[in-house]
Design a protein around this motif. Sequence first.
Motif, short mmCIF file in Angstrom:
data_model
loop_
_atom_site.label_atom_id
_atom_site.label_comp_id
_atom_site.label_asym_id
_atom_site.label_seq_id
_atom_site.Cartn_x
_atom_site.Cartn_y
_atom_site.Cartn_z
N VAL A 172 0.84 -1.20 0.00
CA VAL A 172 0.00 0.00 0.00
C VAL A 172 0.87 1.25 0.00
CG1 VAL A 172 -1.67 1.34 1.34
CG2 VAL A 172 -1.96 -1.14 1.10
N ARG A 173 1.91 1.26 0.83
CA ARG A 173 2.81 2.42 0.87
C ARG A 173 3.50 2.64 -0.47
NH1 ARG A 173 4.06 0.28 6.03
NH2 ARG A 173 5.94 -0.72 5.17
N ALA A 174 3.74 1.55 -1.22
CA ALA A 174 4.41 1.66 -2.51
C ALA A 174 3.45 2.11 -3.62
CB ALA A 174 5.06 0.33 -2.89
N GLY A 175 2.15 2.15 -3.32
CA GLY A 175 1.20 2.65 -4.30
C GLY A 175 0.15 1.66 -4.76
N ALA A 176 0.11 0.45 -4.19
CA ALA A 176 -0.88 -0.55 -4.61
C ALA A 176 -2.29 -0.05 -4.37
CB ALA A 176 -0.65 -1.85 -3.85
N THR A 177 -3.16 -0.36 -5.32
CA THR A 177 -4.57 0.01 -5.19
C THR A 177 -5.48 -1.20 -5.17
OG1 THR A 177 -4.69 0.29 -7.61
CG2 THR A 177 -4.25 2.27 -6.27
N ALA A 178 -4.97 -2.36 -5.60
CA ALA A 178 -5.79 -3.57 -5.66
C ALA A 178 -4.98 -4.77 -5.21
CB ALA A 178 -6.33 -3.79 -7.07
N LEU A 179 -5.68 -5.79 -4.76
CA LEU A 179 -5.09 -7.05 -4.35
C LEU A 179 -5.84 -8.18 -5.03
CD1 LEU A 179 -3.54 -9.04 -2.34
CD2 LEU A 179 -5.49 -8.71 -0.82
N LEU A 180 -5.11 -9.15 -5.59
CA LEU A 180 -5.74 -10.35 -6.11
C LEU A 180 -5.51 -11.48 -5.12
CD1 LEU A 180 -7.12 -12.13 -8.24
CD2 LEU A 180 -4.87 -12.44 -9.31
N CYS A 181 -6.58 -12.17 -4.76
CA CYS A 181 -6.49 -13.29 -3.83
C CYS A 181 -7.09 -14.54 -4.45
CB CYS A 181 -7.23 -12.96 -2.53
SG CYS A 181 -7.29 -14.33 -1.35
N ARG A 189 -7.93 -19.20 8.13
CA ARG A 189 -8.48 -18.03 8.81
C ARG A 189 -7.63 -16.78 8.53
NH1 ARG A 189 -12.13 -17.65 12.64
NH2 ARG A 189 -12.07 -19.91 13.00
N GLU A 190 -6.29 -16.98 8.40
CA GLU A 190 -5.45 -15.81 8.21
C GLU A 190 -5.67 -15.16 6.84
OE1 GLU A 190 -1.23 -16.49 8.29
OE2 GLU A 190 -1.47 -18.55 7.58
N VAL A 191 -6.19 -15.89 5.88
CA VAL A 191 -6.53 -15.27 4.60
C VAL A 191 -7.72 -14.33 4.78
CG1 VAL A 191 -7.45 -15.70 2.28
CG2 VAL A 191 -5.58 -17.09 3.15
N VAL A 192 -8.73 -14.80 5.51
CA VAL A 192 -9.89 -13.94 5.79
C VAL A 192 -9.44 -12.68 6.52
CG1 VAL A 192 -12.14 -13.81 6.92
CG2 VAL A 192 -11.40 -15.97 5.87
N ASP A 193 -8.59 -12.86 7.52
CA ASP A 193 -8.09 -11.70 8.28
C ASP A 193 -7.25 -10.78 7.40
OD1 ASP A 193 -9.30 -12.80 10.51
OD2 ASP A 193 -7.46 -13.71 11.29
N ALA A 194 -6.45 -11.37 6.50
CA ALA A 194 -5.60 -10.56 5.62
C ALA A 194 -6.45 -9.72 4.67
CB ALA A 194 -4.65 -11.45 4.83
N LEU A 195 -7.53 -10.30 4.16
CA LEU A 195 -8.39 -9.53 3.25
C LEU A 195 -9.10 -8.40 4.00
CD1 LEU A 195 -10.01 -12.13 0.85
CD2 LEU A 195 -7.83 -10.93 0.70
N ALA A 196 -9.52 -8.66 5.23
CA ALA A 196 -10.13 -7.60 6.03
C ALA A 196 -9.13 -6.48 6.25
CB ALA A 196 -10.62 -8.17 7.36
N HIS A 197 -7.88 -6.84 6.53
CA HIS A 197 -6.83 -5.84 6.73
C HIS A 197 -6.57 -5.07 5.43
CE1 HIS A 197 -3.18 -4.10 8.53
NE2 HIS A 197 -2.65 -4.26 7.34
N ALA A 198 -6.53 -5.79 4.32
CA ALA A 198 -6.26 -5.15 3.03
C ALA A 198 -7.32 -4.11 2.68
CB ALA A 198 -6.17 -6.20 1.93
N ARG A 199 -8.58 -4.46 2.89
CA ARG A 199 -9.64 -3.50 2.59
C ARG A 199 -9.59 -2.31 3.53
NH1 ARG A 199 -15.41 -5.95 1.94
NH2 ARG A 199 -15.75 -4.21 0.51
N GLY A 200 -9.27 -2.59 4.80
CA GLY A 200 -9.13 -1.50 5.75
C GLY A 200 -8.01 -0.55 5.39
N ALA A 201 -6.99 -1.09 4.69
CA ALA A 201 -5.85 -0.27 4.26
C ALA A 201 -6.12 0.44 2.94
CB ALA A 201 -4.61 -1.14 4.13
N GLY A 202 -7.30 0.21 2.36
CA GLY A 202 -7.67 0.93 1.15
C GLY A 202 -7.55 0.16 -0.14
N LEU A 203 -7.18 -1.13 -0.08
CA LEU A 203 -7.04 -1.93 -1.30
C LEU A 203 -8.40 -2.44 -1.77
CD1 LEU A 203 -3.89 -4.09 -0.45
CD2 LEU A 203 -4.02 -2.17 -2.04
N THR A 204 -8.58 -2.46 -3.09
CA THR A 204 -9.74 -3.10 -3.69
C THR A 204 -9.40 -4.58 -3.86
OG1 THR A 204 -10.38 -1.09 -4.87
CG2 THR A 204 -11.28 -3.18 -5.68
N VAL A 205 -10.22 -5.46 -3.29
CA VAL A 205 -9.90 -6.89 -3.25
C VAL A 205 -10.66 -7.63 -4.35
CG1 VAL A 205 -10.03 -9.01 -1.90
CG2 VAL A 205 -9.37 -6.85 -0.80
#
Length: 277
Positions: A172-181, A189-205
């Motif tokens: 995100v700091r480097a400029g990412a705007t989207a994440l592919l999962c 469970r950590e994938v679910v948590d990671a996606l929640a974190h990613a969206r909270g950080a502003g990434l489109t999942v």
Amino acid sequence: MGDSPAARLQALFEGHRLTPTQRRIAHCMVRRAADAPFLSSVELAELAGVSQPSVTRFAVALGFDGYPALRRHLRDVAPAEAAEDTAANEYQQAVEAEIENLRHLAELLADPAPVERAGRLLAASRPLPVLGLRAAASQAYGFAYFAAKVHPDVRLLHEGGSMLTDRLDAAVRAGATALLCFALPRHPREVVDALAHARGAGLTVVTVADSAFAPVAAHSDVLLPAAVGTGLAFDTACAPMLLGRALLEAMCDALPDAQARLEEFDVGAAERGLFAE
């Protein structure tokens, strides 16, 4: 083929999320379809190489009160008889099930808009993090391998642990705007948590998952479903893999210099003698 004891047993198991041990029991029963209704739980456990309590849990997973209830059901719907020589074996049945998954995917792709939108989102993200853990790690690796040939900055996230959120934050700091999962069962469970974190950080999942009702659905902006096969001891993922390739195609269409990058790679590969052909 559809009326054979093996086919009736296979139909009974389909639609249930079974553990690898439970699938081993199911496969043993399919192989011994004519005898299955008359095997005791101890005999079935010995044949499958599992514990007797595992057989009981297997019956409960199928919706029965216990193994005796399952056996009574089998005697009603799958009477002992020799399987026809023309009946498909378990490997053929697994292939046929995957073909059906691909047919369903083809029907979904009749509307290309969701994949095309996802492709544009991924193409625009610099860098592009690609996440896949455990069973989905190979899908993420395959996508990232090919995507790196046309996208300037692909970051593969295929290992979990405490560093995962750090790497997402760095993207995100480097400029990412989207994440592919890629999210396949059994869902960590950590994938679910990671996606929640990613969206909270502003990434489109954007998520390729086995079902629109997968646990990751609540944390995905674009969810592209592709069913996995469950006929063998471990899931088969032909449809998710093919959907990933279709997503790659859509991303290439959204990258104006994709073809030039591919040609540049081909020239370099030839100069280095990279491939045997």
